[in-house]
Design a protein around this motif. Sequence first.
Motif, PDB file in Angstrom:
ATOM      1  N   TYR A 190      -8.658   0.884  11.852  1.00  0.00           N
ATOM      2  CA  TYR A 190      -7.230   0.878  12.134  1.00  0.00           C
ATOM      3  C   TYR A 190      -6.853   2.215  12.762  1.00  0.00           C
ATOM      4  N   PHE A 223       3.456   0.864   2.923  1.00  0.00           N
ATOM      5  CA  PHE A 223       3.165  -0.198   3.863  1.00  0.00           C
ATOM      6  C   PHE A 223       3.164  -1.542   3.170  1.00  0.00           C
ATOM      7  N   TYR A 265       0.850  -1.183   0.000  1.00  0.00           N
ATOM      8  CA  TYR A 265       0.000   0.000   0.000  1.00  0.00           C
ATOM      9  C   TYR A 265       0.889   1.238   0.000  1.00  0.00           C
ATOM     10  N   PHE A 313      -8.509   5.109  10.696  1.00  0.00           N
ATOM     11  CA  PHE A 313      -8.966   4.743   9.364  1.00  0.00           C
ATOM     12  C   PHE A 313     -10.017   3.640   9.453  1.00  0.00           C
ATOM     13  N   LYS A 343     -12.562  -5.321  14.401  1.00  0.00           N
ATOM     14  CA  LYS A 343     -13.098  -5.753  13.121  1.00  0.00           C
ATOM     15  C   LYS A 343     -14.475  -6.369  13.320  1.00  0.00           C
ATOM     16  N   PHE A 401     -13.445  -2.791   9.255  1.00  0.00           N
ATOM     17  CA  PHE A 401     -12.290  -2.655  10.126  1.00  0.00           C
ATOM     18  C   PHE A 401     -12.109  -1.202  10.553  1.00  0.00           C
ATOM     19  N   GLN A 411      -3.466   4.802  13.477  1.00  0.00           N
ATOM     20  CA  GLN A 411      -2.084   5.112  13.095  1.00  0.00           C
ATOM     21  C   GLN A 411      -1.591   6.223  14.001  1.00  0.00           C
ATOM     22  N   PRO A 448       5.649  -1.568   9.791  1.00  0.00           N
ATOM     23  CA  PRO A 448       5.743  -0.176  10.233  1.00  0.00           C
ATOM     24  C   PRO A 448       5.845   0.819   9.087  1.00  0.00           C
ATOM     25  N   TRP A 485      -9.994   1.790   1.796  1.00  0.00           N
ATOM     26  CA  TRP A 485      -9.872   2.664   2.953  1.00  0.00           C
ATOM     27  C   TRP A 485     -10.686   3.939   2.829  1.00  0.00           C
ATOM     28  N   GLY A 486     -11.076   4.456   3.994  1.00  0.00           N
ATOM     29  CA  GLY A 486     -11.563   5.824   4.057  1.00  0.00           C
ATOM     30  C   GLY A 486     -10.384   6.768   4.133  1.00  0.00           C
ATOM     31  N   LEU A 487     -10.660   8.061   4.098  1.00  0.00           N
ATOM     32  CA  LEU A 487      -9.600   9.065   4.086  1.00  0.00           C
ATOM     33  C   LEU A 487      -9.005   9.331   5.462  1.00  0.00           C
ATOM     34  N   LEU A 493      -4.476  -2.646  13.917  1.00  0.00           N
ATOM     35  CA  LEU A 493      -5.895  -2.997  13.911  1.00  0.00           C
ATOM     36  C   LEU A 493      -6.508  -2.724  15.275  1.00  0.00           C
ATOM     37  N   ASN A 497       3.893   8.865  13.154  1.00  0.00           N
ATOM     38  CA  ASN A 497       5.136   8.245  12.682  1.00  0.00           C
ATOM     39  C   ASN A 497       5.183   6.745  12.929  1.00  0.00           C
ATOM     40  N   GLN A 498       4.028   6.112  12.986  1.00  0.00           N
ATOM     41  CA  GLN A 498       3.998   4.674  13.177  1.00  0.00           C
ATOM     42  C   GLN A 498       3.152   4.003  12.106  1.00  0.00           C
ATOM     43  N   GLY A 499       3.159   2.681  12.113  1.00  0.00           N
ATOM     44  CA  GLY A 499       2.374   1.934  11.145  1.00  0.00           C
ATOM     45  C   GLY A 499       0.931   1.776  11.567  1.00  0.00           C
ATOM     46  N   LEU A 500       0.182   1.072  10.766  1.00  0.00           N
ATOM     47  CA  LEU A 500      -1.237   0.847  11.008  1.00  0.00           C
ATOM     48  C   LEU A 500      -1.444  -0.320  11.972  1.00  0.00           C
ATOM     49  N   LEU A 506      -7.773  -4.290   1.053  1.00  0.00           N
ATOM     50  CA  LEU A 506      -8.567  -3.392   1.874  1.00  0.00           C
ATOM     51  C   LEU A 506      -8.861  -2.115   1.102  1.00  0.00           C
ATOM     52  N   ASP A 509      -5.324   8.521   2.469  1.00  0.00           N
ATOM     53  CA  ASP A 509      -5.599   7.152   2.904  1.00  0.00           C
ATOM     54  C   ASP A 509      -4.651   6.206   2.155  1.00  0.00           C
TER      55      ASP A 509
END
Lengths: 117, 114
Positions: free
Chosen positions: B36, A90, A35, B90, B49, B34, B38, A110, B104-106, B46, B41-44, B102, A42
Motif C-alpha cells: 500500500y 482508517f 485500524y 506499507f 497484491k 500487499f 500513503q 481517507p 502491517w509492516g512499519l 493499494l 495527509n492521505q489514506g491508504l 491485514l 503502522d
Amino acid sequence: AAGVIQSPRHLIKEKRETATLKCYPIPRHDTVYWYQQGPGQDPQFLISFYEKMQSDKGSIPDRFSAQQFSDYHSELNMSSLELGDSALYFCASSLGRGGGGSYNEQFFGPGTRLTVL
Amino acid sequence: AQSVTQLDSQVPVFEEAPVELRCNYSSSVSVYLFWYVQYPNQGLQLLLKYLSGSTLVKGINGFEAEFNKSQTSFHLRKPSVHISDTAEYFCAVRPPGNNRKLIWGLGTSLAVNP
C-alpha cells in the motif's frame, strides 16, 4: 466509483471527552474494519464487523466500542479520550462473500485524524 | 501468527533512479501479500497484491513486486522514480479467507529528490 466515506475527516477533542467516528462502506460491502495509525506507526487493527456482527477483535481499548448498523455503516465510539489516542483512524470495507475463491479486497477510506489535546 | 518486516525505514533516492523497498514476512501458513502507498495527509491506496500464480506482480504507477517463497520476501521495485512517488509505503500480509485482518509492516518512507 463510490469509495469508503469517513466522517469527520478531522476531529479535535479534549482529554476525557468522547468522540464518534463514522464509516460508510462501499455500497453492497458487508464487512467493515477499523485500524488505528499513530504518528509514524503502522496501522494497527482494532475491530471488524461482518453482517452487523463482530467478526474479529484486535488491540481495541476497553474505552472504545464499535458497531455496524443495518445499512452496514459503522461507528467507532471512543470515551475518556487520552493524549495517546491521537491518531489517524482508517476504516476499510470489503465484500465478505465475493464470488469464487476466498479473496475479498479491503478498500480504505481517507481516514479521520483525531487530535486529543 | 504472521509478522511483516520492512527492512528500511527511510529510502532517499534521486529522481529517475531505480528503487527497491524490501519486505520480509513470517507465517506458518500461506498468505496474501500487499503493498500500500500513503501519500502525505492521505489514506491508504493499494499498489499491488499477490494472491497466487505468477510471482512477478505489476501494480499501479509503474511499480512491481516479486514474491519469493523460499526467502519469504515480497520486495517492491520501480525502475525510475518520480518526485510524485514520495510517500510512505506499507507492506502487509493476510491469511486467505473472508474477513481477515491485514497485518502491517512499519512502513518505508520513500523520499525522491530532484
